[in-house]
Design a protein around this motif. Structure first.
Motif, PDB file in Angstrom:
ATOM      1  N   ASP A 294       1.014  -1.259  -0.037  1.00 53.32           N
ATOM      2  CA  ASP A 294       0.050   0.134   0.004  1.00 53.32           C
ATOM      3  C   ASP A 294       0.845   1.287   0.152  1.00 53.32           C
ATOM      4  O   ASP A 294       1.529   1.540   1.106  1.00 53.32           O
ATOM      5  CB  ASP A 294      -0.844  -0.062   1.177  1.00 53.32           C
ATOM      6  N   ILE A 295       1.191   1.988  -1.180  1.00 55.64           N
ATOM      7  CA  ILE A 295       1.857   2.804  -1.454  1.00 55.64           C
ATOM      8  C   ILE A 295       1.160   4.052  -1.888  1.00 55.64           C
ATOM      9  O   ILE A 295       0.384   3.675  -2.842  1.00 55.64           O
ATOM     10  CB  ILE A 295       3.106   2.826  -2.344  1.00 55.64           C
ATOM     11  N   SER A 296       1.082   5.504  -1.237  1.00 58.66           N
ATOM     12  CA  SER A 296       0.385   6.513  -1.952  1.00 58.66           C
ATOM     13  C   SER A 296       1.524   7.869  -2.153  1.00 58.66           C
ATOM     14  O   SER A 296       2.577   7.659  -1.650  1.00 58.66           O
ATOM     15  CB  SER A 296      -0.560   6.961  -1.317  1.00 58.66           C
ATOM     16  N   ARG A 297       0.948   8.765  -2.616  1.00 55.15           N
ATOM     17  CA  ARG A 297       1.526   9.940  -2.983  1.00 55.15           C
ATOM     18  C   ARG A 297       2.138  10.497  -1.684  1.00 55.15           C
ATOM     19  O   ARG A 297       1.344  10.498  -0.695  1.00 55.15           O
ATOM     20  CB  ARG A 297       0.752  11.161  -3.716  1.00 55.15           C
ATOM     21  N   GLY A 298       3.259  10.980  -1.286  1.00 54.99           N
ATOM     22  CA  GLY A 298       3.740  11.383  -0.285  1.00 54.99           C
ATOM     23  C   GLY A 298       4.879  10.211   0.547  1.00 54.99           C
ATOM     24  O   GLY A 298       5.606  10.804   1.433  1.00 54.99           O
TER      25      GLY A 298
END
Length: 416
Positions: A294-298
């Protein structure tokens, strides 16, 4: 051919814009239409000379007042090197513009009017250059023609600045006497100062060795975008796009995603629509990982073997850039790379006195252009490197929550 970014700074009317204009003019880096335009704009001058400052002072208000307000960028190159010049304003109310311009520079030219010597803005800009990690400074003692090219005047100013520099972290300082208006020691050696046997400014800029160690630093990739097309042609495609701000990454490398701490290995690297085995600093890439995380912007992707500081208590040097006062307990948004999180000012250990560089303790508010050490408490853990070790991942900004205006520039020091 390598690139050198440098900034000109100092007090108002020290001749920063004129120096840049002279550098461009004498190095034959001005296009014919540019020269024609400034010649027309200079016709009103009493002496009929071309006003070289107009090459950088492009705003109407700058031309009317004869001062620099905004940061101006100029590009030129010689047979030896490419250059990006940053012309910073000298007025104290535009100090924040100077901080912005200097943040990515490798060298600073501090202009000093030979008639006035070291003044407040000399001290302020030198301190900011030191705080921003600029390791090379040229002290350009300008307007030597107005003091009869006196060697004693030049020597005394060098002594003044050397005393100031003892309190700063600037390992390399070069002193050059010059007249930007006449071109003495800018591009060509001056016949009016035979006592000076050093290099000209342009020669120094062409030959100085700049540490290009960004590529040797630890790999840091702030995630800007998660790419998941979810099309029939690419049903399992999942890539993490961003620009590598320091170091390198290679296929097969073990990496960790922060702040979650999840680990995986790099299975593929794309850049310019091609697959590569290794990607380096300043390249825009898409990383693919062997595991679905689970990777997101930031988020920040780093080598598992060399991770940065991860903390909610951040110690930093701050240049306050807002007309509103900063107070203990004030809340802002802290941005490091692509990561944003809310924070509050927990403590102000000290403020720096611009004149003496002494630490003033017991401060609970900061006003426009104040420099101070602060401790922040963040809502989420922040991943960063100490600024002195990695400028790219150690710089940050404070943002006003309501107006979304940038109100402070930070040099992160470590965990508080």
């Amino acid at each position: 051919m390598d690139l050198l970014r440098f900034i000109t700074c100092g007090s108002v009317d020290d001749g920063k814009s004129t120096l840049i204009g002279r550098l461009l003019y004498d190095s034959k880096s001005i296009l014919a239409d540019q020269l024609e335009a400034i010649e027309k704009a200079s016709k009103s001058r009493d002496n009929g000379e071309v006003d070289l400052a107009l090459l950088t002072d492009g705003l109407r208000s700058e031309r009317e007042q004869g001062i620099t307000i905004d940061v101006a960028y100029r590009y030129f190159q010689t047979t030896a090197r490419k250059f990006i010049i940053v012309d910073a304003p000298g007025h104290i109310q535009y100090t924040r513009n100077m901080v912005t311009g200097a943040s990515n520079c490798q060298l600073a030219i501090v202009l000093i009017d030979a008639r006035h010597g070291v003044v407040e803005q000399t001290r302020r800009h030198s301190l900011i250059a030191s705080m921003l990690g600029i390791r090379h400074v040229v002290v350009a003692v300008n307007k030597m023609d107005l003091v009869n090219f006196s060697e004693d005047v030049f020597s005394n100013i060098c002594i003044q600045y050397a005393e100031l520099a003892q309190k700063l972290t600037i390992p390399d300082i070069t002193y050059i006497p010059m007249s930007a208006l006449n071109g003495d020691n800018v591009v060509d050696q001056s016949a009016a100062m035979p006592w000076y046997t050093g290099t000209t400014l342009l020669s120094h800029l062409e030959t100085i060795e700049i540490d290009q160690s960004d590529s040797q630093l630890l790999g840091r990739l702030p995630v800007q975008l998660v790419i998941r097309p979810q099309t029939a042609e690419l049903p399992d495609y999942r890539g993490y796009a961003g620009k590598i701000n320091s170091g390198s990454f290679y296929v097969g490398e073990a990496v960790t995603v922060l702040p979650s701490g999840e680990s995986s290995t790099i299975s593929r690297i794309e850049t310019n629509e091609q697959d590569v085995q290794v990607a380096h600093v300043n390249q825009s890439v898409i990383l693919h990982l062997a595991d679905n995380i689970d990777i997101s912007r930031g988020d920040l992707i780093v080598p598992s073997a060399n991770q940065p500081v991860l903390s909610q208590d951040v110690d930093a040097m701050l240049c306050w850039m807002d007309t509103k006062t900063l107070s203990l307990g004030s809340k802002y948004v802290l941005q490091v790379g692509t990561s944003r999180t809310r924070c509050s000012v927990r403590a102000i250990p000290y403020q720096l006195n611009i004149e003496t560089y002494e630490q003033i303790e017991g401060v609970d508010t900061l006003k426009l252009n104040d420099l101070a050490r602060v401790v922040l408490r963040t809502a989420q853990p922040v991943a960063f490197d100490p600024y002195g070790q990695n400028r790219a991942n150690g710089g940050a900004i404070l943002i006003d929550e309501t107006s979304n205006v940038t109100v402070g520039a930070l040099m992160l020091q470590g965990e508080a």
